[in-house]
Structures are given as C-alpha cells and as structure tokens.
Write a protein that holds these residues in place. Structure first.
Motif, PDB file in Angstrom:
ATOM      1  N   LYS A   3       0.604  -1.607  -0.214  1.00 35.96           N
ATOM      2  CA  LYS A   3       0.344  -0.516  -0.166  1.00 35.96           C
ATOM      3  C   LYS A   3       0.955   1.372  -0.243  1.00 35.96           C
ATOM      4  O   LYS A   3       1.377   1.288   0.926  1.00 35.96           O
ATOM      5  N   LEU A   5       1.123   5.718   0.168  1.00 35.98           N
ATOM      6  CA  LEU A   5       0.744   7.285  -0.018  1.00 35.98           C
ATOM      7  C   LEU A   5       0.695   7.817  -0.993  1.00 35.98           C
ATOM      8  O   LEU A   5       1.772   8.069  -1.511  1.00 35.98           O
ATOM      9  N   GLN A  29      -1.664  -0.898  -3.726  1.00 36.63           N
ATOM     10  CA  GLN A  29      -2.663  -0.736  -3.662  1.00 36.63           C
ATOM     11  C   GLN A  29      -2.343   1.134  -3.187  1.00 36.63           C
ATOM     12  O   GLN A  29      -1.317   1.465  -3.166  1.00 36.63           O
ATOM     13  N   VAL A  31      -3.245   4.959  -1.893  1.00 34.28           N
ATOM     14  CA  VAL A  31      -4.288   6.056  -1.320  1.00 34.28           C
ATOM     15  C   VAL A  31      -4.043   7.479  -1.800  1.00 34.28           C
ATOM     16  O   VAL A  31      -2.722   7.449  -1.365  1.00 34.28           O
ATOM     17  N   ARG A  56      -8.254   4.998  -3.039  1.00 31.64           N
ATOM     18  CA  ARG A  56      -9.146   5.729  -1.744  1.00 31.64           C
ATOM     19  C   ARG A  56      -8.728   6.954  -2.727  1.00 31.64           C
ATOM     20  O   ARG A  56      -7.093   7.435  -2.296  1.00 31.64           O
ATOM     21  N   LEU A  71      -3.620   8.661   9.112  1.00 32.63           N
ATOM     22  CA  LEU A  71      -3.895   7.462   8.517  1.00 32.63           C
ATOM     23  C   LEU A  71      -1.889   6.944   7.702  1.00 32.63           C
ATOM     24  O   LEU A  71      -2.767   5.773   8.134  1.00 32.63           O
ATOM     25  N   CYS A  74      -3.307   3.708  10.122  1.00 37.90           N
ATOM     26  CA  CYS A  74      -4.119   3.076  10.080  1.00 37.90           C
ATOM     27  C   CYS A  74      -3.543   2.237   8.971  1.00 37.90           C
ATOM     28  O   CYS A  74      -3.971   0.943   8.220  1.00 37.90           O
ATOM     29  N   GLU A  75      -2.932   2.747   8.090  1.00 37.40           N
ATOM     30  CA  GLU A  75      -2.413   1.947   6.798  1.00 37.40           C
ATOM     31  C   GLU A  75      -1.770   1.076   6.636  1.00 37.40           C
ATOM     32  O   GLU A  75      -1.170   0.747   5.895  1.00 37.40           O
ATOM     33  N   PHE A  77       1.677   2.411   5.487  1.00 40.09           N
ATOM     34  CA  PHE A  77       1.804   2.621   3.886  1.00 40.09           C
ATOM     35  C   PHE A  77       3.528   2.000   3.945  1.00 40.09           C
ATOM     36  O   PHE A  77       4.839   1.705   4.797  1.00 40.09           O
TER      37      PHE A  77
END
Length: 347
Positions: A3, A5, A29, A31, A56, A71, A74-75, A77
């Motif tokens: 993931k 950012l 993924q 964000v 997202r 952020l 939670c994510e 990255f």
C-alpha cells in the motif's frame, strides 16, 4: 498487497503515475491524499472506475500532521510518493512564503511523519528548476551539475531535496529517490476515442496553463485567441528557448522504475527524467499546427526573466541504474495526445 501513500495525486502527474502503478502491479493499493486546491476529483473518480477499491481518496492538507499521522497509523504504507506542491514560477516570486511553506515546510513535516511511522521509502517529485540557468557548456545537465535555482519554486524544491538527503544520513534505513522533472507534456496513452468522448480519461486539466504545449494546443482548439513567443534572441538554433519535452506516461513509469530500484538496491539516488534532447519553442509551435491542422496567431514578446536558453536532461544515470525505458519519445505523438485531450475537454 503493498500500500502506497500518494500525496497530491489528483493532479496531472500524480494521477498518471497512480494509473501506471495500478496497471503494472496487481498487488499494489494506493491512497491518494489531496486537498484538491490544484487537483481534480475527476482524476480520482476515473481511477476508481477502473481499479475499484485498490485506490482510495482522502481529502486533506499535507500540513495537517494530525490527519496524516492517523492515516499512516491505520494504513501501514510501504512507501510515500510525494507530488503535492505549488509549482508556478511567477507565482512563487510573488508569494515566496506560500511556496516555502507548502513545498519545503510541509515536505519536512511529511518526512518527519515517515520516520515516526517507520515508512522508509520516499519518492520525491522535484524539478529541473533546481539547476537555474546553467551555463550552456553544462548542457545537457547531469545530476552533478551545480544547483543554482533562480526563483522560490526551484529553491523550495532544492531545500526539500536537502532535507531528504540529511534525513537519510541521520536515519540509515530511510531511502529516497529524487526525480528531477524536465518539461512534462501530453495525455494518457490509454485515452481511447471512446474514453475521451465520454469526458473521462487522464490529461492536463489545469486552468490558466503556462506550459508551452498545452498553451499551443489550447490555441489550436480555439480556447485562446493566440500566444506569445518570449524572446527570439537566445543562443539556440532559431533564437528561441530549447527544452526537453517528456511524455507524462514516461515520467509516470520513471517513478515505478525508481521504486523498483530502491527495493532492489536499498540505495538513495537522484535522477534526471527527460529524453536527453530538446526542441525549440518555434519547433513545438509548428508541430502543434501540423498535428492540429490549425494555423493560430503567434506574436513576439520580450524575454521572460529567468528563462535559460537551453535546458536538456542528461538521462544516462536513470537509464543505466534502473529498468526505465522511454516509450513515447516522439514530439508529434506527445502533441497529438495533448491536442486530442484538449479538443475533448471542449466537447
């Protein structure tokens, strides 16, 4: 599943880079974190229509460290790809504090959050403006060319580069790739006629553009009555400025190549991203007229302060150290993609 950012990726280059990452790597993924001050929600919505939940959107400012910290917590990255910046040279001269705050201070805050949250890979959107007006004997400019920015925009980016370098020295596991962009143009090669007719796709949506190819394409589409050539007495083949124009998709893929390099080598680097050759203002204008079939008005104006005669990238380093292979090194193609995009925006 990794993931990432992407800050500021509802804008021109960031949205194309997100498209590249999500297309080339099925296990990625993204964000997108953007305040939409210069970005466009349409870009995110187009990406979401193709990639679904793999992309997202979170609206916010890079300077809002509380939101960003939450952020990141939670994510989890794997890396940050940082596009969010102010980038109009003339505006930077009028509003220097805005540029130092947004481009340098906010980047520093973002790097600090990366250290706190254990995000050790950072790809930074920089610019050839850090070189200022290099002596013509130094062109094409290499990454070792002395930095001498002549406006707050270039200086703010140079300072952010220094913050990255010093952070790397202090925290050994933190690695960066700095990409110094040359003149980016064109629109997504994935824009089919059907996509454009449905008012979707990716291209340069920015208003009140100053980029030569976009301005010329707007003239060809009737969105402008005409355009100016700023100076015809430069030390170049026809007296007008020469620039290295790179298609936005090739610039986007350079970010993925830089990430792959960082993952493989674990070594921070600075890369020029251009084609290694240039075209004059007059050559670009003539090609826009040829591609569009429209003969629009062009008038001579005085030189603009700070325009170097010739600015071309030495791209040997990124070509040698990474797997980057330009696919769209063709001025006619770059302009065709930009012109078709501009025409579609006007129905």
């Amino acid at each position: 599943m990794q993931k990432f950012l992407f800050t500021g990726a509802s804008g021109y280059i960031g949205s194309h880079t997100a498209f590249c990452f999500l297309t080339q790597r099925q296990d990625y993924q993204i964000v997108i974190y953007d305040n939409l001050s210069t970005g466009f929600r349409q870009n995110y919505e187009y990406l979401a229509s193709i990639f679904g939940e793999r992309v997202r959107f979170v609206q916010g400012n890079v300077g809002d460290t509380h939101t960003l910290s939450s952020l990141m917590e939670c994510e989890r990255f794997s890396a940050v790809v940082h596009f969010a910046a102010s980038l109009i040279v003339s505006e930077s001269v009028a509003l220097p504090l805005t540029y130092y705050q947004n481009n340098t201070l906010n980047t520093t805050l973002l790097i600090d959050l990366c250290i706190k949250h254990g995000i050790n890979t950072f790809i930074f959107s920089s610019t050839a403006a850090v070189y200022g007006e290099p002596d013509i004997s130094l062109v094409p400019v290499s990454e070792s060319t002395p930095l001498n920015p002549i406006n707050p925009y270039g200086a703010s980016k140079m300072m952010s580069e220094r913050v990255l370098m010093d952070t790397h020295r202090a925290y050994g596991q933190f690695n960066y790739a700095i990409l110094r962009y040359f003149n980016v143009a064109g629109a997504s090669s994935a824009n089919t006629r059907e996509i454009l007719q449905s008012a979707r796709g990716l291209g340069q949506r920015s208003q009140n553009a100053t980029h030569l190819i976009k301005v010329a394409c707007e003239c060809a589409c009737g969105a402008r009555e005409g355009m100016s050539v700023f100076g015809r007495d430069y030390e170049s083949k026809d007296g007008t400025c020469v620039r290295d124009y790179i298609h936005v998709d090739d610039l986007a893929s350079a970010h993925l190549s830089a990430l792959t390099y960082l993952e493989r080598e674990g070594k921070s680097e600075v890369f020029n991203v251009g084609y290694g050759h240039g075209y004059s203002v007059l050559e670009v204008i003539e090609m826009v007229k040829k591609v569009s079939g429209v003969d629009f008005s062009v008038v001579d104006s005085a030189r603009r302060a700070g325009d170097p005669a010739i600015l071309i990238a030495d791209n040997a380093k990124i070509c040698a150290l990474t797997d980057w292979k330009p696919r769209f090194d063709d001025l006619a193609y770059i302009i065709k993609s930009a012109y078709e995009w501009e025409r579609a925006q006007r129905g």
